[in-house]
Design a protein around this motif. Structure first.
Motif, short mmCIF file in Angstrom:
data_model
loop_
_atom_site.label_atom_id
_atom_site.label_comp_id
_atom_site.label_asym_id
_atom_site.label_seq_id
_atom_site.Cartn_x
_atom_site.Cartn_y
_atom_site.Cartn_z
N GLU A 240 -2.52 -3.20 4.59
CA GLU A 240 -2.46 -1.62 4.51
C GLU A 240 -1.78 -0.88 5.91
O GLU A 240 -0.64 -0.44 5.24
CB GLU A 240 -3.34 -0.42 4.61
N GLU A 241 -2.19 -2.08 6.20
CA GLU A 241 -0.67 -1.37 8.20
C GLU A 241 0.32 -1.71 7.23
O GLU A 241 1.25 -0.93 7.39
CB GLU A 241 -1.37 -1.65 8.94
N ALA A 242 0.25 -3.42 7.04
CA ALA A 242 1.61 -3.87 6.90
C ALA A 242 2.46 -3.58 5.91
O ALA A 242 3.12 -3.39 5.44
CB ALA A 242 1.56 -5.87 7.05
N VAL A 243 1.87 -2.92 4.59
CA VAL A 243 2.23 -2.16 3.74
C VAL A 243 3.33 -0.67 3.81
O VAL A 243 4.23 -0.60 3.52
CB VAL A 243 1.20 -2.05 2.64
N ALA A 244 2.09 -0.21 4.72
CA ALA A 244 2.64 1.49 5.13
C ALA A 244 3.78 0.70 5.90
O ALA A 244 4.83 1.79 6.00
CB ALA A 244 1.71 1.86 6.06
N GLU A 245 3.88 -0.26 6.77
CA GLU A 245 5.20 -0.38 7.57
C GLU A 245 6.71 -0.63 7.03
O GLU A 245 7.50 -0.36 7.24
CB GLU A 245 4.99 -1.53 8.99
N PHE A 246 6.53 -1.62 6.24
CA PHE A 246 7.27 -1.69 5.05
C PHE A 246 8.18 -0.41 4.46
O PHE A 246 8.83 -0.54 4.20
CB PHE A 246 6.46 -3.18 4.02
N CYS A 247 6.64 0.35 3.70
CA CYS A 247 7.57 1.27 3.15
C CYS A 247 7.69 2.06 4.08
O CYS A 247 8.93 2.78 3.54
CB CYS A 247 6.36 2.07 2.25
N HIS A 248 7.72 2.47 5.29
CA HIS A 248 8.43 3.38 6.13
C HIS A 248 9.93 2.61 6.65
O HIS A 248 10.44 3.66 6.84
CB HIS A 248 7.29 4.12 7.14
N GLY A 249 9.83 1.45 6.49
CA GLY A 249 10.85 0.80 7.32
C GLY A 249 12.14 0.55 6.32
O GLY A 249 13.29 0.21 6.54
N THR A 250 12.17 0.79 5.12
CA THR A 250 13.17 1.29 4.34
C THR A 250 13.45 2.55 4.19
O THR A 250 12.33 3.10 3.74
CB THR A 250 13.05 0.04 2.91
N ASP A 251 14.65 2.81 2.72
CA ASP A 251 14.71 4.16 2.59
C ASP A 251 14.94 3.47 0.64
O ASP A 251 15.40 4.30 0.05
CB ASP A 251 16.30 4.96 3.30
N GLN A 252 14.42 2.26 0.58
CA GLN A 252 14.64 2.43 -1.30
C GLN A 252 13.32 2.53 -1.28
O GLN A 252 12.81 2.93 -0.52
CB GLN A 252 15.26 0.44 -0.97
N TYR A 253 13.75 2.40 -2.43
CA TYR A 253 12.45 3.85 -3.74
C TYR A 253 11.40 2.40 -3.43
O TYR A 253 12.07 0.65 -4.75
CB TYR A 253 12.78 3.49 -5.13
N VAL A 254 9.70 2.18 -3.35
CA VAL A 254 8.91 1.33 -3.48
C VAL A 254 8.54 1.05 -4.44
O VAL A 254 7.41 1.72 -4.63
CB VAL A 254 8.81 0.88 -1.94
N LEU A 255 8.02 -0.44 -5.29
CA LEU A 255 6.89 -1.15 -6.07
C LEU A 255 6.45 -1.52 -5.82
O LEU A 255 6.28 -2.03 -4.54
CB LEU A 255 8.13 -1.24 -7.17
N ALA A 256 5.19 -0.73 -5.75
CA ALA A 256 3.47 -1.69 -5.60
C ALA A 256 3.78 -3.43 -5.67
O ALA A 256 5.03 -3.79 -7.18
CB ALA A 256 2.40 -1.61 -5.96
N GLY A 257 3.65 -4.06 -4.92
CA GLY A 257 3.34 -5.78 -5.34
C GLY A 257 2.38 -6.03 -6.53
O GLY A 257 2.12 -7.36 -6.34
N THR A 258 2.29 -5.54 -7.28
CA THR A 258 1.29 -6.36 -8.58
C THR A 258 1.64 -5.42 -9.47
O THR A 258 3.00 -4.93 -9.66
CB THR A 258 -0.13 -5.14 -8.85
#
Length: 462
Positions: A376-394
């Protein structure tokens, strides 16, 4: 057996996919002294013609058509040896196969069955057939027609090579070439020098008959432009508003409201909330084959139209089962244990040996629960590190997953008459996907994704 009431009964059993009954009726009719060619002409051919008509009218879907084809093959298995012994001529000899580089065979199998039901003698070469194998088989069987099938756009050029190979061995003038497959068009068929094109299995039979009778298979070229209306006149022109946010009111358009936040994430949100963004969001998805085949063009698109949407990679705490590369030649095993065979670099292969060849194996199917233990921490880091709209990896896709596990052809038949094991597996799969989505919904991703493939190029599959 007196009268011809048997013909209606046999046709009905084939049309309704009752294979044991069709075989039993055929045996009974033959033993009563009815000639095998009469059984074919009065019982089987009308049934398959009606099945084809219903498929064209979308009163039948692929499972119903396949059930009818299987019932017909059961009956035909009793008739064909007798026709050979009596030296009854067929309506034509057909060599058929899926071209090299392509492992897809459901459409080809249905076409072969329809042709057999239509009175043709069919030699099925299978899948991944080379041009030389087509040419050699055509000459060895003295074929009247060579049927070429392809599902992948990357394998379509092989069809031209088959035409050229038949020309090289001097057999092109002795045979007609009929092509088909989801990505094909009539224009493509003409360009490669084929004699006919069939957009569906049912039409393959009528096209084959037309080819051997000398009738025109390709209709007259249509003028460029809009399709005519029902009365033959061009339809009225309609205004099409492309820009997001424009409203049509008696011919007047209002300009879009100004965009206050231009980040890519906000652009997508504004679109979803109908807030008239400056432009529509973009997302480019391409197989590695495209980057290999058209590197400059793809790079230009990515440069000029950078994506606003991205999908988070799998960030699991533990290794996920599976192995290999899905986009290279060879075998690839996914997280569910399905083995894909790939014949071309840059595309995705096909499962040829499904895990659930028998429903007794369903209870032992292992679900990839490792996918539920993501960082979950890696997911949060990825989401906050981009201004793109992020889709779940499922991406739950139960219909396609069932095809991978069971095999497409068997699944289509199962869905028409669902066994208890299939319904139980669907319940288990639904619970797994629901758990996966619930966990992703608690993270910082912007959206959950769903995807499935229920349709062919022309209609729903089921």
């Amino acid at each position: 057996m007196t009268g011809q009431g048997w013909a209606a009964d046999l046709s009905a059993s084939v049309l309704e996919g009752r294979a044991p009954e069709a075989k039993g009726l055929t045996q009974e009719v033959l033993e009563s002294g009815v000639p095998p060619e009469e059984v074919l002409e009065l019982g089987l051919i009308p049934a398959m013609a009606e099945a084809g008509n219903r498929f064209e009218d979308q009163r039948f879907f692929l499972p119903e058509l396949m059930f009818a084809a299987r019932a017909m093959k059961e009956a035909l298995g009793l008739i064909q040896p007798l026709l050979a012994d009596r030296d009854v001529p067929s309506r034509g000899r057909v060599v058929i196969g899926t071209v090299v580089g392509d492992l897809h065979d459901i459409g080809k199998n249905v076409v072969a069955a329809m042709l057999e039901g239509g009175g043709f003698q069919v030699h099925d070469l299978g899948v991944n057939v080379t041009p030389s194998a087509f040419a050699e088989a055509a000459r060895a069987h003295d074929a009247d027609i060579v049927g070429l099938s392809a599902l992948l756009t990357t394998t379509m050029p092989v069809m031209r090579e088959v035409v050229e190979e038949l020309e090289r061995i001097g057999f092109r003038d002795h045979v007609k070439i009929l092509v088909g497959g989801a990505p094909l068009t009539e224009v493509f068929a003409e360009e490669i020098g084929a004699d006919g094109y069939a957009p569906s299995a049912a039409q393959a039979v009528s096209a084959a008959r037309a080819l051997l009778s000398g009738d025109e298979v390709f209709p007259a070229a249509k003028p460029a432009g809009e399709k005519p209306g029902l009365d033959g006149d061009p339809p009225p022109r309609r205004e099409v508003l492309v820009s997001a946010g424009l409203k049509k009111d008696r011919g007047h358009a209002e300009p879009p409201a100004p965009v206050l936040d231009s980040s890519r994430r906000e652009l997508v949100k504004q679109t979803l909330e109908f807030k008239s963004p400056a432009r529509l969001p973009r997302q480019l998805w391409a197989l590695p084959w495209a980057a290999t085949r058209y590197p400059e063009e793809l790079a230009r698109i990515e440069r000029d139209f950078p994506p606003d949407i991205t999908t988070i990679p799998f960030l699991c705490s533990e290794p996920v089962p599976g192995g290999g590369n899905a986009h290279v030649v060879g075998s690839f095993v996914d997280a569910w244990g399905c083995t894909f065979e790939n014949l071309q670099d840059g595309i995705i292969g096909q499962v040829k040996n499904p895990q659930l060849s028998d429903w007794s194996q369903a209870a032992d199917l292992r679900f990839p629960r490792e996918r539920l233990d993501f960082d979950e921490e890696a997911v949060a880091e990825f989401c906050h590190g981009t201004d793109q709209y992020v889709l779940a990896g499922t991406c739950p896709r139960p219909f396609e997953r069932l095809q991978f596990l069971r095999g497409s052809e068997e699944l289509y038949l199962d869905l028409n008459r669902p066994p208890r094991e299939l319904l139980d597996l669907l319940d288990r799969m639904h619970a797994f996907y629901l758990e996966e989505l619930t966990l992703w919904a608690k993270t910082d991703v912007d959206a959950l994704t769903f995807m499935d493939d229920w349709g062919s190029q022309r209609a729903l599959l089921v």
